[in-house]
Design a protein around this motif. Structure first.
Motif, short mmCIF file in Angstrom:
data_model
loop_
_atom_site.label_atom_id
_atom_site.label_comp_id
_atom_site.label_asym_id
_atom_site.label_seq_id
_atom_site.Cartn_x
_atom_site.Cartn_y
_atom_site.Cartn_z
N ALA A 153 0.82 -1.21 0.00
CA ALA A 153 0.00 0.00 0.00
C ALA A 153 0.86 1.26 0.00
O ALA A 153 0.48 2.28 -0.61
N SER A 156 1.68 3.01 -3.27
CA SER A 156 0.67 3.79 -3.99
C SER A 156 1.05 5.27 -4.01
O SER A 156 0.55 6.05 -4.83
N ALA A 194 -5.14 0.57 -2.89
CA ALA A 194 -4.36 0.69 -1.66
C ALA A 194 -5.28 0.77 -0.44
O ALA A 194 -4.96 0.23 0.63
N ALA A 198 -5.16 -1.62 2.71
CA ALA A 198 -5.08 -1.09 4.08
C ALA A 198 -6.23 -1.61 4.93
O ALA A 198 -6.06 -1.93 6.12
N LEU A 215 -4.07 5.84 5.51
CA LEU A 215 -3.89 6.03 4.07
C LEU A 215 -4.27 7.45 3.65
O LEU A 215 -3.60 8.06 2.81
#
Length: 259
Positions: A153, A156, A194, A198, A215
């Motif tokens: 992630a 990203s 992503a 997450a 995120l």
């Protein structure tokens, strides 16, 4: 629109060969379309690193290694798996932003200068934050799985940093090829994927929300970094991309540590 198979293959080879130590053939061509797609594929291209990090966590648990030592072993594995590429970018970015008010001088420091005090402090602080977050996450039964997902992630951030409209500070180098090469729709798609990763990491730990919030914070931190570098340097460089990756991973694991 269907992508040509050769474009997809070249993008995968570029992403894998640039972002990991996995030996792959060189891409047949590297242009803006290939480079942009490579940044979109970055979270998938680093799956070997994610698997290696997960394996280190599992082995650390089996041999009763202290959690902090296991966390640093994970960081070492990720650094070796990327040739410390992103850490070098973080150090150079910190040095460049603190070297001078002149964009030309700052860019010269980032290109050729040895690591200075600001670079050392940045690496130590970000590595320490990553280790602190990892130490808390790997205490969970399924922490190994969550860490693997967060490694993917964090990449990203590359699609976000290379979205169209972000200027390149230099006209040469690989950074100039990838910066601004990702369509907005591609960046949005990567961030959504992503977010799913997450969320899965949070589910493994017991709550999906902290990693999802992390995120969002990660995206905000990357945007601030891009704005700062664009104003100071006239754009961003490949070093800034490396800095974005390491800072993003720190934000994600710290958010996951709050579960």
């Amino acid at each position: 629109m269907t992508l040509p198979r050769t474009t997809l293959r070249d993008a995968w080879l570029l992403a894998t060969g640039t972002l990991t130590v996995v030996r792959v053939p060189p891409p047949g061509r590297v242009d803006r379309s290939v480079a942009g797609l490579a940044m979109v594929l970055a979270p998938l291209a680093v799956m070997p690193l994610a698997a290696a990090a997960a394996a280190v966590v599992l082995v650390g648990g089996w041999i009763d290694l202290p959690p902090l030592a296991t966390a640093y072993a994970v960081l070492l594995t990720l650094a070796l798996g990327t040739r410390a590429f992103h850490w070098d970018g973080l150090a150079d970015t910190a040095d460049g932003l603190t070297a001078s008010y002149s964009p030309e001088r700052s860019l010269e420091v980032m290109r050729t200068g040895p690591v200075g005090p600001a670079g050392v402090v940045a690496v130590v602080l970000v590595a320490g934050l990553q280790a602190a977050g990892l130490t808390a996450v790997l205490r969970h039964e399924h922490g190994w799985w969550a860490i693997a997902l967060l490694v993917c992630a964090s990449r990203s951030s590359l699609a976000l940093a290379c979205v169209r409209g972000v200027p390149a500070a230099r006209a040469d180098g690989l950074g100039a090829t990838v910066i601004g090469a990702v369509p907005v729709v591609g960046t949005v798609a990567v961030l959504l994927v992503a977010g799913f990763a997450a969320g899965l990491a949070g589910h493994a730990l017991g709550s999906v929300w902290p990693p999802l919030v992390g995120l969002v914070v990660m995206a905000g931190v990357v945007v601030v970094l891009l704005l700062r570098c664009s104003r100071r340097l006239g754009g961003i460089t490949g070093d800034v991309l490396g800095a974005a990756v390491e800072v993003s991973f720190a934000v994600l694991v710290l958010a996951a540590a709050t579960v």
